[in-house]
Design a protein around this motif. Sequence first.
Motif, PDB file in Angstrom:
ATOM      1  N   GLN A  56      -5.785   3.411  28.369  1.00 14.44           N
ATOM      2  CA  GLN A  56      -5.000   3.806  27.205  1.00 14.44           C
ATOM      3  C   GLN A  56      -3.516   3.687  27.548  1.00 14.44           C
ATOM      4  N   LEU A  71      -8.407   0.286  25.429  1.00 18.39           N
ATOM      5  CA  LEU A  71      -9.297  -0.779  25.874  1.00 18.39           C
ATOM      6  C   LEU A  71     -10.458  -0.145  26.623  1.00 18.39           C
ATOM      7  N   GLU A  90     -11.990   2.602  31.002  1.00 18.79           N
ATOM      8  CA  GLU A  90     -11.164   2.807  29.806  1.00 18.79           C
ATOM      9  C   GLU A  90      -9.701   2.809  30.204  1.00 18.79           C
ATOM     10  N   GLN A 138     -11.285  -2.969  21.830  1.00 22.31           N
ATOM     11  CA  GLN A 138      -9.836  -2.797  21.867  1.00 22.31           C
ATOM     12  C   GLN A 138      -9.389  -2.303  20.502  1.00 22.31           C
ATOM     13  N   ARG A 139      -8.816  -1.133  20.490  1.00 23.07           N
ATOM     14  CA  ARG A 139      -8.392  -0.517  19.242  1.00 23.07           C
ATOM     15  C   ARG A 139      -6.993   0.044  19.417  1.00 23.07           C
ATOM     16  N   ASP A 194      -2.725   1.985  22.485  1.00 21.58           N
ATOM     17  CA  ASP A 194      -3.689   0.894  22.592  1.00 21.58           C
ATOM     18  C   ASP A 194      -4.794   1.320  23.544  1.00 21.58           C
TER      19      ASP A 194
END
Length: 223
Positions: free
Chosen positions: A159, A169, A157, A198-199, A167
């Motif tokens: 960030q 991932l 992960e 992906q947010r 963001d």
Amino acid sequence: MKKYLALIAIPALLAGCATPYPEPHVEMAATPVVNLPPVQPMAASNGSIYQAASYRPLFEDHRARLVGDTLTINITERVSASQTSTSELSKTGSLSAGITAVPGISPKAFGRASAEATSANDNKGKGSNQNTNEFTGAITAVVTGVLPNGHLMISGEKQIGVNRNVDVLRFSGQVDPRMIGQGNAVASTSVANVRIEQRGRGATADAHAVGWLSRFFLNLAPS
């Protein structure tokens, strides 16, 4: 008193209208998709030079092998699909009938008695559908488990927060150690059971989101 109850009920109704439209999420499975037998624990250290629980080849560059090792994933996902269909139907028919004679009636009376009919049906259809998705990037994942066949279960992960926008991932999957190349890296196309998400969180993500009132009417509108 009724006026205060109405003021309390209105926000409650508006809050209830904000959740009817489901938000899609990527399922980040932490376990293998298939049912695998349990992994037998490694034997404790017995004082010998070779230890199965921490063995690493002497003449080999560093590669992920054990739980807790890191592995670089080069994400190069590209999916393209297209579909085209064409249909055509044509049908033609004709009918002709006439009366020449009837017992007891002169044949001259039916000199012009005739009937004709024609029919035609023509139907054509054509459709086309095309979809292309491309995702590139890199992330370092951690080995979370080693399967009995030696495959590695990985999860990572990342960030990144900039100006109140975050963001995120996430990546997980199953890696065959033989696919790991130089630099302890592997392409995402060589990873099995891949899960990529992906947010974004923050003002930028909210600007692209559909408002709660629009979601309410979209949920009620017929499809």
